[in-house]
Write a protein that holds these residues in place. Structure first.
Motif, mmCIF file in Angstrom:
data_model
loop_
_atom_site.group_PDB
_atom_site.id
_atom_site.type_symbol
_atom_site.label_atom_id
_atom_site.label_comp_id
_atom_site.label_asym_id
_atom_site.label_seq_id
_atom_site.Cartn_x
_atom_site.Cartn_y
_atom_site.Cartn_z
ATOM 1 N N GLU A 28 0.813 -1.210 0.000
ATOM 2 C CA GLU A 28 0.000 0.000 0.000
ATOM 3 C C GLU A 28 0.851 1.266 0.000
ATOM 4 O O GLU A 28 0.350 2.363 -0.264
ATOM 5 C CB GLU A 28 -0.936 -0.003 1.215
ATOM 6 C CG GLU A 28 -1.984 -1.107 1.200
ATOM 7 C CD GLU A 28 -2.955 -0.994 0.037
ATOM 8 O OE1 GLU A 28 -3.137 0.131 -0.477
ATOM 9 O OE2 GLU A 28 -3.534 -2.026 -0.367
ATOM 10 N N ALA A 29 2.151 1.148 0.315
ATOM 11 C CA ALA A 29 3.041 2.311 0.243
ATOM 12 C C ALA A 29 3.320 2.706 -1.206
ATOM 13 O O ALA A 29 3.840 3.803 -1.456
ATOM 14 C CB ALA A 29 4.351 2.015 0.974
ATOM 15 N N ARG A 30 3.025 1.806 -2.144
ATOM 16 C CA ARG A 30 3.176 2.088 -3.581
ATOM 17 C C ARG A 30 1.814 1.860 -4.240
ATOM 18 O O ARG A 30 1.596 0.887 -4.951
ATOM 19 C CB ARG A 30 4.232 1.183 -4.198
ATOM 20 C CG ARG A 30 5.583 1.231 -3.487
ATOM 21 C CD ARG A 30 6.485 0.092 -3.953
ATOM 22 N NE ARG A 30 6.984 0.323 -5.296
ATOM 23 C CZ ARG A 30 7.406 -0.646 -6.105
ATOM 24 N NH1 ARG A 30 7.340 -1.921 -5.729
ATOM 25 N NH2 ARG A 30 7.888 -0.356 -7.301
ATOM 26 N N PRO A 31 0.850 2.757 -3.991
ATOM 27 C CA PRO A 31 -0.535 2.496 -4.389
ATOM 28 C C PRO A 31 -0.738 2.257 -5.878
ATOM 29 O O PRO A 31 -1.575 1.436 -6.262
ATOM 30 C CB PRO A 31 -1.281 3.753 -3.912
ATOM 31 C CG PRO A 31 -0.232 4.789 -3.678
ATOM 32 C CD PRO A 31 1.001 4.039 -3.284
ATOM 33 N N LEU A 32 0.013 2.950 -6.742
ATOM 34 C CA LEU A 32 -0.178 2.744 -8.185
ATOM 35 C C LEU A 32 0.050 1.295 -8.594
ATOM 36 O O LEU A 32 -0.615 0.776 -9.493
ATOM 37 C CB LEU A 32 0.765 3.647 -8.971
ATOM 38 C CG LEU A 32 0.233 5.011 -9.418
ATOM 39 C CD1 LEU A 32 1.327 5.802 -10.104
ATOM 40 C CD2 LEU A 32 -0.969 4.852 -10.342
ATOM 41 N N PHE A 33 0.985 0.639 -7.921
ATOM 42 C CA PHE A 33 1.316 -0.739 -8.285
ATOM 43 C C PHE A 33 0.304 -1.742 -7.728
ATOM 44 O O PHE A 33 0.380 -2.923 -8.057
ATOM 45 C CB PHE A 33 2.729 -1.078 -7.815
ATOM 46 C CG PHE A 33 3.803 -0.348 -8.568
ATOM 47 C CD1 PHE A 33 4.249 -0.811 -9.783
ATOM 48 C CD2 PHE A 33 4.340 0.834 -8.077
ATOM 49 C CE1 PHE A 33 5.231 -0.138 -10.498
ATOM 50 C CE2 PHE A 33 5.314 1.518 -8.775
ATOM 51 C CZ PHE A 33 5.767 1.034 -9.999
ATOM 52 N N THR A 34 -0.631 -1.289 -6.887
ATOM 53 C CA THR A 34 -1.704 -2.173 -6.422
ATOM 54 C C THR A 34 -2.913 -2.121 -7.356
ATOM 55 O O THR A 34 -3.911 -2.803 -7.114
ATOM 56 C CB THR A 34 -2.163 -1.803 -5.004
ATOM 57 O OG1 THR A 34 -2.809 -0.509 -5.025
ATOM 58 C CG2 THR A 34 -0.989 -1.749 -4.040
ATOM 59 N N GLY A 35 -2.820 -1.298 -8.394
ATOM 60 C CA GLY A 35 -3.951 -1.135 -9.302
ATOM 61 C C GLY A 35 -3.713 -1.716 -10.674
ATOM 62 O O GLY A 35 -2.624 -2.189 -11.006
ATOM 63 N N CYS A 36 -4.756 -1.667 -11.486
ATOM 64 C CA CYS A 36 -4.688 -2.072 -12.890
ATOM 65 C C CYS A 36 -4.983 -0.853 -13.754
ATOM 66 O O CYS A 36 -5.947 -0.115 -13.490
ATOM 67 C CB CYS A 36 -5.700 -3.162 -13.210
ATOM 68 S SG CYS A 36 -5.340 -4.769 -12.497
#
Length: 368
Positions: A152-160
């Motif tokens: 969650e510290a890198r939110p963009l990478f948790t998305g599509c």
């Protein structure tokens, strides 16, 4: 409120509600709203303030009304009931409801209605609309979401990344160690749009149950997306930021190529991975004579397996991978055979189905 609801339908809806609000289960966001409408239906709404989920259930409404209950406790009660229906009756003046099902009786305290947020699943200013077959949507999400990160510290990478353009839609995800892309033909109206939506939310939408095969309608607004599927509605805010320029990462020419039966390749990796601990890589030795997968652990032992039916063209190579990443990439391919293209033992490897360019999976090797 005095209603009767099918137990199984209520249980399915509550599973989605509790997963959506699980990360923020406070008194504010841990509640679920049940309210009647004019069609003898119960609408169930849950939110964590970033995502709103709503579904409608056919029911018997003897007395209309609205109540907010703890999603967790309501789910825990409903999933242990044995009868096919649940009666929910508001107890006048007690801030509580009675639940009856077969011989079981429960009293649950209500949460004040004014604590529940005023939310909607509607998009005010939709700039793009996409209609997909439900099966196509499920498959695309399953292929791509595995490559999304969980930090969650890198939110963009948790998305599509959702990239909608004329008559096509692309799903892309990466955790910076691997990348997956799936392209679909789709009915797209409105502007070309690129947005980032949480991979976890897309997975929730893909697993929603409804009676007909149907379609998924995706509406993209300025700051949020909404999904319509059967009787379900879900709206979620975008993840802010600029998604990485992933196209430049995908190698265009790889001189070394392995082609193998997809199932046989996965089974070989699975067999040797029995001896692979969390950080133990799977090594693949490639030559024109054979393709061998291997695991070595100094404390446990070693395992080797030859991939039957594999064909390799190129210079002899030894290359290693995280076995889960490799299985996810190969497993996402469609068709009988998989193609793995490599430059060398340290550069990104491209995985795709033979003769199919709709799905691409990029994996970074592990240094031996």
């Amino acid at each position: 409120m005095d209603i009767t609801i099918p137990r199984d339908h209520l249980a399915d809806a509550l599973q989605v509600c509790t997963r959506i609000i699980a990360s923020k289960a406070s008194r504010l966001s841990g509640g679920v709203l049940l309210q009647t409408n004019e069609y003898d239906e119960i609408e169930i709404i849950a939110t964590d303030l970033q995502t709103v989920f709503s579904t409608r259930l056919q029911s018997v409404v003897r007395k209309p009304g609205s109540v907010v209950l703890s999603a967790k406790w309501l789910q825990d009660v409903v999933k242990v009931l044995s009868n096919s229906e649940v009666d929910i009756t508001e107890r006048s003046g007690e801030d509580a409801v009675a639940l009856r099902s077969g011989s079981s009786r429960y009293i649950l305290r209500t949460i004040p209605l004014d604590i529940f947020p005023q939310v909607t699943t509607e998009i005010e200013n939709s700039v793009c609309s996409v209609v997909l077959e439900k099966d196509d949507f499920e498959r695309a999400v399953g292929q791509v979401a595995v490559a999304a990160g969980t930090d969650e510290a890198r939110p963009l990478f948790t998305g599509c990344l959702i990239d909608a353009g004329k008559d096509r839609l692309k799903f892309v995800a990466t955790d910076s160690y691997r990348l997956a892309e799936r392209r679909l033909e789709a009915k797209v109206t409105g502007e070309d749009v690129k947005v980032v939506i949480g991979a976890r939310i897309l997975e929730e939408v893909s697993r929603l149950k409804f009676e007909s095969r149907g379609k998924v309608t995706l509406n993209l607004g300025k700051d949020s997306a909404s999904f319509e599927i059967g009787q379900h509605r879900l709206k979620t805010r975008y993840i802010e930021g600029t998604f990485p320029d992933y196209e430049r990462l995908i190698p265009q020419e790889n001189p070394n190529k392995c082609e193998a039966p997809r199932h046989a390749f996965m089974e070989s990796v699975k067999r040797v991975s029995v001896l692979a601990r969390d950080l133990t890589p799977v090594k693949i030795s490639l030559s024109e004579q054979e393709v061998v997968v291997e695991v070595k652990d100094t404390e446990i032992g070693e395992a080797t397996d030859v991939v039957e039916g594999a064909i390799y063209r190129g210079e002899d190579l030894e290359i290693a991978f995280n076995p889960k990443y490799l299985m996810d990439g190969v497993g996402g391919c469609e068709g009988e055979r998989v193609v793995i293209e490599m430059k060398d033992s340290l550069s990104a490897v491209l995985v795709r189905g033979e003769g199919d360019d709709r799905y691409r999976h990029l994996i970074m090797p592990i240094r031996l």
